[in-house]
Scaffold this motif. Structure first.
Motif, PDB file in Angstrom:
ATOM      1  N   ARG A   4       0.834  -1.183   0.000  1.00 43.29           N
ATOM      2  CA  ARG A   4       0.000   0.000   0.000  1.00 43.29           C
ATOM      3  C   ARG A   4       0.868   1.232   0.000  1.00 43.29           C
ATOM      4  O   ARG A   4       2.073   1.160   0.109  1.00 43.29           O
ATOM      5  CB  ARG A   4      -0.922   0.022   1.214  1.00 43.29           C
ATOM      6  CG  ARG A   4      -0.227  -0.462   2.472  1.00 43.29           C
ATOM      7  CD  ARG A   4       0.042   0.623   3.447  1.00 43.29           C
ATOM      8  NE  ARG A   4       0.415  -0.012   4.698  1.00 43.29           N
ATOM      9  CZ  ARG A   4      -0.349  -0.010   5.744  1.00 43.29           C
ATOM     10  NH1 ARG A   4      -1.458   0.638   5.735  1.00 43.29           N
ATOM     11  NH2 ARG A   4       0.011  -0.626   6.831  1.00 43.29           N
ATOM     12  N   VAL A   5       0.246   2.362  -0.124  1.00 44.07           N
ATOM     13  CA  VAL A   5       0.986   3.611  -0.072  1.00 44.07           C
ATOM     14  C   VAL A   5       1.354   3.880   1.388  1.00 44.07           C
ATOM     15  O   VAL A   5       0.493   4.067   2.236  1.00 44.07           O
ATOM     16  CB  VAL A   5       0.140   4.776  -0.623  1.00 44.07           C
ATOM     17  CG1 VAL A   5       0.913   6.082  -0.528  1.00 44.07           C
ATOM     18  CG2 VAL A   5      -0.253   4.496  -2.066  1.00 44.07           C
ATOM     19  N   GLU A  46       3.994  14.970  -4.017  1.00 41.90           N
ATOM     20  CA  GLU A  46       3.444  13.758  -3.400  1.00 41.90           C
ATOM     21  C   GLU A  46       4.044  13.526  -2.018  1.00 41.90           C
ATOM     22  O   GLU A  46       3.340  13.133  -1.085  1.00 41.90           O
ATOM     23  CB  GLU A  46       3.683  12.550  -4.307  1.00 41.90           C
ATOM     24  CG  GLU A  46       2.784  12.498  -5.522  1.00 41.90           C
ATOM     25  CD  GLU A  46       1.305  12.372  -5.156  1.00 41.90           C
ATOM     26  OE1 GLU A  46       0.978  11.660  -4.185  1.00 41.90           O
ATOM     27  OE2 GLU A  46       0.481  13.008  -5.839  1.00 41.90           O
ATOM     28  N   SER A 214      -9.358   6.995  -4.639  1.00 40.02           N
ATOM     29  CA  SER A 214      -8.069   7.457  -4.122  1.00 40.02           C
ATOM     30  C   SER A 214      -7.232   6.255  -3.743  1.00 40.02           C
ATOM     31  O   SER A 214      -7.749   5.144  -3.543  1.00 40.02           O
ATOM     32  CB  SER A 214      -8.270   8.361  -2.903  1.00 40.02           C
ATOM     33  OG  SER A 214      -8.930   7.656  -1.861  1.00 40.02           O
ATOM     34  N   ASN A 215      -5.937   6.480  -3.639  1.00 43.64           N
ATOM     35  CA  ASN A 215      -5.075   5.452  -3.088  1.00 43.64           C
ATOM     36  C   ASN A 215      -5.442   5.222  -1.628  1.00 43.64           C
ATOM     37  O   ASN A 215      -5.926   6.123  -0.938  1.00 43.64           O
ATOM     38  CB  ASN A 215      -3.603   5.874  -3.201  1.00 43.64           C
ATOM     39  CG  ASN A 215      -3.099   5.859  -4.627  1.00 43.64           C
ATOM     40  OD1 ASN A 215      -3.555   5.055  -5.445  1.00 43.64           O
ATOM     41  ND2 ASN A 215      -2.160   6.738  -4.935  1.00 43.64           N
ATOM     42  N   TYR A 216      -5.192   4.014  -1.166  1.00 46.66           N
ATOM     43  CA  TYR A 216      -5.477   3.669   0.216  1.00 46.66           C
ATOM     44  C   TYR A 216      -4.771   4.651   1.155  1.00 46.66           C
ATOM     45  O   TYR A 216      -3.585   4.946   1.015  1.00 46.66           O
ATOM     46  CB  TYR A 216      -4.988   2.246   0.483  1.00 46.66           C
ATOM     47  CG  TYR A 216      -5.233   1.750   1.877  1.00 46.66           C
ATOM     48  CD1 TYR A 216      -6.513   1.405   2.308  1.00 46.66           C
ATOM     49  CD2 TYR A 216      -4.180   1.593   2.777  1.00 46.66           C
ATOM     50  CE1 TYR A 216      -6.735   0.936   3.587  1.00 46.66           C
ATOM     51  CE2 TYR A 216      -4.390   1.116   4.055  1.00 46.66           C
ATOM     52  CZ  TYR A 216      -5.674   0.792   4.452  1.00 46.66           C
ATOM     53  OH  TYR A 216      -5.895   0.332   5.717  1.00 46.66           O
ATOM     54  N   ARG A 218      -5.703   7.846   1.487  1.00 50.35           N
ATOM     55  CA  ARG A 218      -5.899   9.222   1.023  1.00 50.35           C
ATOM     56  C   ARG A 218      -7.387   9.538   0.974  1.00 50.35           C
ATOM     57  O   ARG A 218      -8.240   8.661   0.843  1.00 50.35           O
ATOM     58  CB  ARG A 218      -5.260   9.410  -0.359  1.00 50.35           C
ATOM     59  CG  ARG A 218      -3.748   9.224  -0.378  1.00 50.35           C
ATOM     60  CD  ARG A 218      -3.002  10.453   0.036  1.00 50.35           C
ATOM     61  NE  ARG A 218      -3.014  11.466  -1.004  1.00 50.35           N
ATOM     62  CZ  ARG A 218      -2.058  11.617  -1.916  1.00 50.35           C
ATOM     63  NH1 ARG A 218      -0.997  10.814  -1.911  1.00 50.35           N
ATOM     64  NH2 ARG A 218      -2.139  12.580  -2.817  1.00 50.35           N
TER      65      ARG A 218
END
Length: 518
Positions: A4-5, A46, A214-216, A218
């Protein structure tokens, strides 16, 4: 390893100038201005956005001993730790036995004063995050980079989230935005209504433009909708005017338009692999190696364990801090004894450690009085995983079952766009997921809803606000163990619906005034 991010502990502190608390003075550790950095490397955006999110999950940018704000213990200055301290320890759910410099005042909901360090730490955390967002938004106006509109919307959401918590716990503050960034004079005091109107306007402005996906970890449109629903469901408390219909509008958007579904494994949402849960709408990320913190779910996992009475490795921990236990204000909703909890079909009733512990909390300073909570653990939901010092379990800040129970509450309050029949279905979906018995329409009452919110959501930072909304926090309508400093509990004054404005904030800004009776 979770795929994940991850939160980036980005090594840049954003400068700001806010006349609120001297403790928040922060110097940049790089020579480039934010504008110069973005101009030279647009991809840096980012990392900077991740740093803004990290303000809600970590104590500082350089490991567990670093802190963004002045704190004698870095972990105490983390946002999540403050939410648990101020929302759950002050209510009927959780009690802490350490007694650290003001923690007793929270646990016993008594003797609150402006010098309590936990009030200051929460205030300072919010007013650290807000200027960071302001500074970033100002810089974004002169830089060009991909997805600029969405990045700005995410930043405005994070600022609104910080302000929402100021509204909820202190009831007033100062309104610092990118428009008055750098102002040398102390900012004027902003009332609860003024802050409410500002947060509402910000969320309504970004809701149509922020991405639906969204990315996990966010924010997206449904995270914004959830915060709007929270703002509106508490509007009567915050402004004196009920906004049930508006709350229902945004709860419905979360439920019917969002991509979320109830997790058929209740325990997974509080385990190391909860990044795979379909129910979590917005998590605060945790990681046990590169983004360690004493203030994220490590506080909840380790704080609820003790090597004296519990097997630490079973919950993925190497340390037990012998601190937090629930009281019968929570586990008493599942039965009147440890045997009742053990015989319950409800999975949620099994998330208490009863061996060697007493049902009654005769002394909140005694570890064996009350049941520790094993809801949060640092193992996967199947029990696998190695014991480590820091938790890697994400915190489910918003999840779908909360939206379901909000819908049911709003239906009982007569909100348009809701029906009691659909509310009953949502409540039973929540209950049967945990193997609890389904209820009938005659059971669906406001008293049932506040109890079901306790069964489902406790130790998730909602309880104090819920009790205030139901008129059960202050006064004598509802008494829990150690409320008001008494073992059996006693009435507390209505002034306790807000926390005192910290003495440091009052000293730094003469425009701020204290809340009544503090």
């Amino acid at each position: 390893m979770k795929k994940r991010v991850l939160i980036l502990t980005f090594g840049i502190l954003l400068c700001f100038n806010l006349s609120c608390s001297d403790d928040l003075d922060t110097e940049p550790i790089v020579q480039l201005t934010l504008e110069e950095l973005l101009a030279s490397d647009p991809n840096a955006v980012e990392g900077l956005v991740s740093r803004l999110y990290a303000s809600f999950a970590l104590s500082g940018p350089s490991g567990p001993s670093s802190s963004d704000i002045v704190s004698p213990d870095a972990g105490e200055g983390a946002f999540l730790r403050a939410i648990i301290n101020l929302q759950d320890f002050t209510a009927d759910a959780m009690k802490n036995r350490w007694g650290d410099d003001g923690l007793d005042q929270l646990t016993t909901t008594s003797n609150w004063d402006r010098n309590n360090k936990f009030f200051r730490l929460f205030y300072d955390r919010a007013y650290y995050t807000i200027p960071q967002c302001n500074n970033f938004l100002q810089a974004l106006e002169i830089a060009d980079f991909p997805d600029e509109e969405n990045i700005a919307a995410e930043t405005r959401f994070l600022r609104a989230l910080a302000y929402y918590n100021i509204i909820d716990v202190f009831g007033k503050g100062v309104l610092a935005t990118e428009e008055n960034l750098g102002q040398s004079e102390p900012l004027p005091e902003a009332s609860r209504l003024e802050l409410f109107n500002y947060v509402e306007s910000e969320l309504l402005a970004i809701e149509p433009v922020i991405s639906e996906t969204s990315n996990y970890g966010r924010a997206n449109r449904y995270v914004v909708d959830m915060l709007l629903a929270k703002l509106y469901i508490n509007a009567e408390v915050y402004t004196g005017t009920a906004r049930w219909n508006d709350a229902a509008t945004y709860v419905n958007k979360v439920i019917t338009e969002g991509p979320y579904s109830l997790d058929n494994n209740f325990v997974r949402m509080f385990s190391l692999d909860n990044n795979t849960s379909p129910e979590i709408i917005f998590p605060l990320l945790a990681e046990s190696v590169s983004s360690q913190s004493f203030g994220n779910t490590t506080y909840m996992v380790n704080g609820s364990l003790s090597a004296d009475t519990m097997p630490l490795a079973q919950f993925g921990a190497t340390q037990g801090w012998t601190g937090h236990r629930s009281s019968k204000g929570w586990y008493g909703l599942f039965g009147d004894s440890a045997e009742d909890l053990a015989s319950s079909n409800d999975v949620r009733a099994s998330l208490f450690w009863t061996d060697g512990h007493n049902f009654e909390m005769t002394d909140y300073r005694t570890w064996t009085d009350g049941f520790p909570v094993t809801k949060f653990r640092n193992t996967n939901s199947d029990g696998s995983g190695n014991a480590v010092d820091f938790s890697g379990t994400d915190f489910p800040f918003y999840r779908l079952s909360d939206a379901y129970l909000m819908y049911a509450e709003l239906a009982l309050r007569g909100a348009t766009g809701t029906t009691t029949s659909e509310a009953l279905g949502y409540v039973n979906d929540v209950r049967t997921r945990s193997n609890a018995d389904a209820i009938t329409m005659s059971d669906l009452t406001m008293d049932f809803i506040i109890d079901e919110r306790a069964r489902e959501l406790n130790f998730e930072g909602h309880r104090r606000s819920d009790l205030i909304r139901f008129n059960m926090f202050t006064g004598g309508n509802y008494i829990w163990p150690w409320k008001g400093g008494s073992e059996q509990g006693t009435s507390i004054p209505d002034s306790y619906n807000l926390f005192p404005i910290p003495a440091t904030a009052l000293q730094a800004n003469p425009n701020l005034t204290q809340n009544p009776d503090f």
